[in-house]
Design a protein around this motif. Structure first.
Motif, short mmCIF file in Angstrom:
data_model
loop_
_atom_site.label_atom_id
_atom_site.label_comp_id
_atom_site.label_asym_id
_atom_site.label_seq_id
_atom_site.Cartn_x
_atom_site.Cartn_y
_atom_site.Cartn_z
N ILE A 1 6.37 33.08 61.45
CA ILE A 1 5.24 33.86 60.92
C ILE A 1 5.25 33.83 59.40
N PHE A 2 6.45 33.86 58.84
CA PHE A 2 6.57 33.79 57.38
C PHE A 2 5.97 32.48 56.86
N GLY A 3 6.11 31.42 57.63
CA GLY A 3 5.65 30.11 57.19
C GLY A 3 4.15 30.00 56.99
N GLN A 4 3.39 30.60 57.90
CA GLN A 4 1.93 30.60 57.81
C GLN A 4 1.30 29.21 57.88
N GLY A 5 0.01 29.23 58.15
CA GLY A 5 -0.73 27.97 58.15
C GLY A 5 -0.54 27.20 59.45
N ILE B 1 5.51 25.60 61.71
CA ILE B 1 6.73 25.29 62.46
C ILE B 1 7.67 24.44 61.63
N SER B 2 7.18 23.78 60.59
CA SER B 2 8.06 22.97 59.75
C SER B 2 8.86 23.85 58.78
N GLY B 3 8.55 25.14 58.73
CA GLY B 3 9.34 26.03 57.88
C GLY B 3 9.32 25.65 56.42
#
Lengths: 428, 322
Positions: free
Chosen positions: B260-264, B268-270
């Motif tokens: 969720i922090f990653g967004q967009g 999933i690629s963090g």
């Protein structure tokens, strides 16, 4: 199906999941006693077919149609793979988003060849590039027929343009940028006016846009060889995007993030490449207080499309002939016009695009812009581009590399090298 | 067959002529079966369900990991090739380092704060019940909500943390752009959510420590801090072992918060350079985004092996410390 890509709408997903579970009993087959054939169609998001189903059932008394809808594409994809991999559960008709379609093109045996069901004569009902996306490279097998497309324009903020001393009329704005070089020059003029806003949201959409205008293939050649580092088209799109990033045009805001949502309201960026399905998002995020501040102009270069879907018949279907007929009906120009009227899903059929229902369609939130006309021209201008099997994952890696440039974590050269290496590693 | 069961009647010597009615034999048999097998039946539901939903997937994942298995269905058997490739995969090692790094950042402060919190709650404080319920509140908050709120707090342009840093003259941090900053942001979420839970476990353990130990220590003149380290901590050792192992397992499986922090669309690629991609995110990306199920399964098994290794190390350290 407006490709509200990967935006997980919890509510719709839940509703979809409920619909899917409640329909679980509805296996493909003859419903008891009635002698009717039940066709199960799997869709995601909104295809706007309810009216068409009723019509079809009325004209085909021995067919009944069951739609099993899953709200978000992200939830739909893993299920779809599961159905296809296990040979069970895909029903009779499946909706395929263009990214997943290009991946399935490497394994076309899972889908019925629609040429066997008289689809060949329908070629003129579809835009050339859309038709070819579902056609195997030897041209012998057609696995899907097009539904909608994410025909694209360039949305811009008239208030910010006025503040920067740029024209605000959509025709004049379109004339500012016949090419991407001129878009970049306009961006520099905009920044010089110092409005505090950036010129576009992130490099992602821009890069995709330029790339799709560069020629007939991108990361793969038509024999599915990876050509990311030898195809000048990719490098051209990359360099052009990097130039824009280095000129400071990008706000470096991740699309679909909360910051991006807030950016619409706060006017953080002055332009954004907007596919037809994004207009609703822009309106929703900008809010009523920004009504009439947004407008739509043509995109630089020749046309643009982002996203779009197909309908296909999986070979596991027990009613392939009936299913193929249904697919032909739903994707016909009339079917596409009906879907457009229902959910504004932009048609992929030139006949449907020329229909007054599409041509006269305006959007009052965007200063009554004739979006049907603008998007239609954009979709028709686009030349066919061949996408290979891992087109989407490679695209993801290239965008990440661009973000690293935006974040100033890698130099453009390092980032390019990384993107190419990542792509090679992925494919091997 | 003779009934060898000792009979009370015979032992007491009374009524020795009474033979048990033949029907008892069946009853005996059932009784014996009952005594022997019922316990197994009672625990069977767990094992059956565990077998179906735990053991089978585990084994099947191992099977898949030995194949080149893609979207086209079951693929070709390739032995340990996926694992060979994995050991040479910089993204895998990057994810391993990220996971371990965030594990340390999230577990160590979490357990230390939980210990202190628990010992505070163990002593008389005003409004104890409210405080005890209060520390547990974060755990009932949904992970997604925590992720969304903290992602906004750590937003680059409009985030609260950057706002506060601005007040003391520090430049805005792009929290997602660097390893250290993204790790801190994500660890904060984990710590916030789980500290109270661990504190409650410690508190329960502390309350079973006999009071007289403290009294004796007080008489001997030991300070509160001395008492804490020399009485409380050793006495709740089992609870500490439990929480360390549980947090390690949870930390190794960290997924939702960084996602969720990653967004967009490519969260999933963090991060653009995989700054905060954890192992489970990498597994998910490989299996469900690149559709390399075999490779994804190999990653899954490596997570399993790593967790076992860490649990073993935990266990050994704890045992040695005894």
């Amino acid at each position: 199906m407006p490709v509200r890509l990967r935006r997980t709408l919890l509510a719709t997903a839940l509703a979809g999941a409920l619909a899917a579970t409640s329909a679980c009993g509805g296996e493909t087959g003859d419903s008891a006693g009635s002698g009717k054939t039940t066709l199960v169609i799997k869709t995601f998001s909104q295809f706007g077919y309810e009216q068409l189903f009723a019509e079809y059932e009325a004209s085909h008394p021995n067919i009944s149609i069951e739609e099993e809808n899953i709200g978000s594409l992200g939830d739909y994809l893993p299920k779809l793979q599961q159905w296809i991999a296990t040979g069970e559960g895909a029903g009779d008709v499946v909706a395929l988003e263009e990214g997943i379609l290009s991946q399935f093109m490497a394994n076309p045996q899972h889908f019925v060849n629609l040429f066997d069901h008289g689809a060949a004569e329908l070629e003129t009902n579809f835009l050339d590039w859309k038709w070819r996306q579902a056609l195997t490279s030897d041209g012998n097998k057609l696995i899907g027929l097009g539904t909608d497309i994410g025909a694209q324009g360039m949305c811009y903020r008239t208030d910010l343009f006025a503040e920067a001393g740029l024209p605000t009329d959509r025709k004049a704005v379109g004339e500012l940028w016949p090419t991407w070089e001129e878009y970049l020059a306009t961006g520099e003029r905009f920044l010089a006016a110092d409005t505090g806003a950036h010129f576009f949201d992130s490099s992602n959409g821009i890069y995709q846009n330029i790339l799709m205008q560069q020629g007939d293939h991108t990361y793969y050649d038509t024999s599915n060889n990876l050509v990311i580092d030898s195809n000048p088209a990719v490098r051209t799109a990359w360099d052009m995007t990097v130039d824009m990033v280095e000129a400071g045009l990008s706000a470096n805001i991740e699309p679909w993030s909360p910051q991006w949502n807030a950016g619409f309201k706060n006017g953080t960026f002055a332009t954004i490449p907007c596919p037809s399905w994004m207009l609703g998002t822009i309106e929703e995020q900008s809010g009523p207080e920004n009504a009439d501040k947004w407008d739509v102009a043509r995109v630089p270069g020749d046309g643009a499309v982002r996203g779009g879907s197909f309908l296909a018949v999986p070979t596991q279907s027990e009613h392939q002939a009936e299913a193929a007929e249904l697919v032909k009906f739903l994707t016909s120009p009339e079917g596409q016009i009906a879907a457009f009227k229902s959910k504004n899903n932009f048609p992929s059929s030139p006949q449907a695009i020329d229909d007054p229902a599409v041509q006269n369609f305006t959007n009052d939130y965007f200063n009554d812009a004739p979006v049907g006309k603008i998007f239609g021209e954009s979709a028709k201008a686009l030349q066919p581009v061949y996408l290979g099997p891992d087109n989407n994952p490679i695209g993801d890696r290239v965008s990440n590399a661009l973000v690293a440039v935006e974040q100033d974590k890698l130099s453009p050269d390092e980032a390019w090298k990384k993107a190419v290496e990542d792509a090679k590693r992925l494919v091997n | 067959m003779t009934d060898l069961r000792p009979r009370t009647a015979e032992r007491t010597g009374k009524n020795s002529d009474v033979t048990p009615p033949p029907r008892r034999r069946l009853g005996d048999f059932l009784g014996r079966m009952d005594a022997k097998w019922s316990p197994y039946l009672f625990v069977a539901p767990f094992f059956v369900i565990f077998g179906i939903f735990g053991l089978f997937p585990l084994g099947y994942t191992a099977w898949v990991s030995l194949h080149k298995w893609s979207m086209g269905g079951s693929g070709t058997f390739i032995g340990f090739e996926n694992y060979v490739e994995l050991f040479d995969d910089p993204d895998f090692w990057n994810a391993t380092i990220n996971t371990l790094g965030m594990l340390v950042l999230a577990t160590v402060p979490q357990l230390l704060i939980a210990l202190v919190l628990a010992s505070l709650l163990n002593h008389g404080l005003r409004g104890l019940t409210i405080l005890r319920v209060g520390v547990l509140l974060p755990i009932v908050t949904s992970v997604a909500a925590v992720g969304i709120v903290f992602s906004q707090i750590y937003a680059r342009d409009v985030g609260m943390v950057n706002g506060m840093l601005g007040l003391i003259g520090v430049d805005a941090v792009d929290w997602r752009a660097d390893k250290w900053s993204s790790w801190i942001a994500i660890s904060t979420m984990v710590n916030w959510r789980w500290t109270g839970y661990n504190a409650l476990i410690y508190l329960a353990a502390m309350q079973s420590i006999p009071r007289d130990l403290y009294e004796a220590a007080t008489v001997d003149g030991a300070s509160r801090i001395r008492q804490f380290w020399n009485i409380t901590v050793p006495m709740i050792r089992p609870a500490i072992i439990f929480t360390v192992i549980m947090s390690t397992i949870a930390g190794m499986q960290l997924f939702t918060e960084p996602l969720i922090f990653g967004q967009g669309s490519y969260a999933i690629s963090g991060g653009s350079l995989r700054q905060f991609q954890t192992l489970s995110m990498y597994m998910f990306e490989k299996a469900f985004r690149d559709f390399e199920y075999g490779y994804g399964s190999a990653v899954a098994w490596m997570i399993f092996v790593l967790i076992m290794l860490l649990a073993l190390i935990n266990f050994l350290i704890m045992r040695k410390g005894k």
